[in-house]
Scaffold this motif. Sequence first.
Motif, mmCIF file in Angstrom:
data_model
loop_
_atom_site.group_PDB
_atom_site.id
_atom_site.type_symbol
_atom_site.label_atom_id
_atom_site.label_comp_id
_atom_site.label_asym_id
_atom_site.label_seq_id
_atom_site.Cartn_x
_atom_site.Cartn_y
_atom_site.Cartn_z
ATOM 1 N N VAL A 43 0.864 -1.177 0.000
ATOM 2 C CA VAL A 43 0.000 0.000 0.000
ATOM 3 C C VAL A 43 0.902 1.230 0.000
ATOM 4 N N GLU A 44 0.550 2.188 -0.858
ATOM 5 C CA GLU A 44 1.333 3.418 -0.952
ATOM 6 C C GLU A 44 0.490 4.604 -0.512
ATOM 7 N N MET A 45 1.156 5.587 0.080
ATOM 8 C CA MET A 45 0.473 6.799 0.491
ATOM 9 C C MET A 45 0.514 7.806 -0.650
ATOM 10 N N LYS A 46 -0.655 8.269 -1.067
ATOM 11 C CA LYS A 46 -0.733 9.280 -2.120
ATOM 12 C C LYS A 46 -0.866 10.676 -1.530
ATOM 13 N N ASP A 85 8.167 4.936 16.942
ATOM 14 C CA ASP A 85 9.539 5.086 16.462
ATOM 15 C C ASP A 85 9.673 4.825 14.964
ATOM 16 N N GLY A 86 8.759 5.405 14.174
ATOM 17 C CA GLY A 86 8.870 5.360 12.724
ATOM 18 C C GLY A 86 8.153 4.232 12.021
ATOM 19 N N THR A 87 7.429 3.387 12.748
ATOM 20 C CA THR A 87 6.738 2.264 12.118
ATOM 21 C C THR A 87 5.285 2.197 12.584
ATOM 22 N N VAL A 88 4.389 2.070 11.621
ATOM 23 C CA VAL A 88 2.979 1.833 11.922
ATOM 24 C C VAL A 88 2.749 0.330 11.880
ATOM 25 N N THR A 89 2.112 -0.201 12.919
ATOM 26 C CA THR A 89 1.650 -1.586 12.921
ATOM 27 C C THR A 89 0.202 -1.572 13.376
ATOM 28 N N VAL A 105 1.807 -3.323 8.123
ATOM 29 C CA VAL A 105 3.058 -2.812 8.686
ATOM 30 C C VAL A 105 3.561 -1.767 7.710
ATOM 31 N N TRP A 106 3.927 -0.605 8.257
ATOM 32 C CA TRP A 106 4.289 0.509 7.395
ATOM 33 C C TRP A 106 5.450 1.265 8.030
ATOM 34 N N VAL A 107 6.649 1.134 7.460
ATOM 35 C CA VAL A 107 7.822 1.866 7.931
ATOM 36 C C VAL A 107 7.812 3.238 7.266
ATOM 37 N N GLU A 108 7.984 4.285 8.068
ATOM 38 C CA GLU A 108 7.942 5.648 7.554
ATOM 39 C C GLU A 108 8.890 5.817 6.374
ATOM 40 N N GLY A 109 8.389 6.448 5.305
ATOM 41 C CA GLY A 109 9.193 6.690 4.111
ATOM 42 C C GLY A 109 9.189 5.558 3.105
ATOM 43 N N GLN A 110 8.496 4.474 3.400
ATOM 44 C CA GLN A 110 8.415 3.327 2.495
ATOM 45 C C GLN A 110 6.957 2.987 2.243
ATOM 46 N N ASN A 111 6.706 2.116 1.262
ATOM 47 C CA ASN A 111 5.358 1.573 1.096
ATOM 48 C C ASN A 111 5.104 0.569 2.215
#
Length: 137
Positions: free
Chosen positions: A9-12, A92-96, A120-126
């Motif tokens: 999933v990407e953030m637009k 700390d930079g990660t969405v779970t 799971v979404w690490v900030e700055g990545q898909n």
Amino acid sequence: MSTRATGTVEMKSWDEKTWDGKPHNEVSGHKLTQGTMVGGYHGDLEASGETRFVMTYADDNNCESIGHELVNGALGDRTGTFVLQHVSGYHDGTVTGGFTVVAGSGTGGLAGLSGRGEIVWVEGQNGTYSLEYDLPS
């Protein structure tokens, strides 16, 4: 029998403000915010989604959130819309987090959809998602 869907999933777009309307990144420390995200799903789910979140920050690097997302697209060989209810944390930079298909929210070929998944979404990545779901025949 459940089917498993996976992908990215990407953030637009992302817009987040404190409850009194200030940009979230202009207020430090404990705060309550609301946000809107538009995203795109790829993989077994090819769709767009718009999510409304409410977030509680303990500090600038940690928050808990709940949200609802209207998803519009194709899951496998069926198309339609459905709503996901999200419960997640940013630490700390990660969405779970986890999400559940809201009962009765499926339309079109996705009418009757049920399921739950995680992201799971690490900030700055898909991000990556997995969804275990059932659809009537």
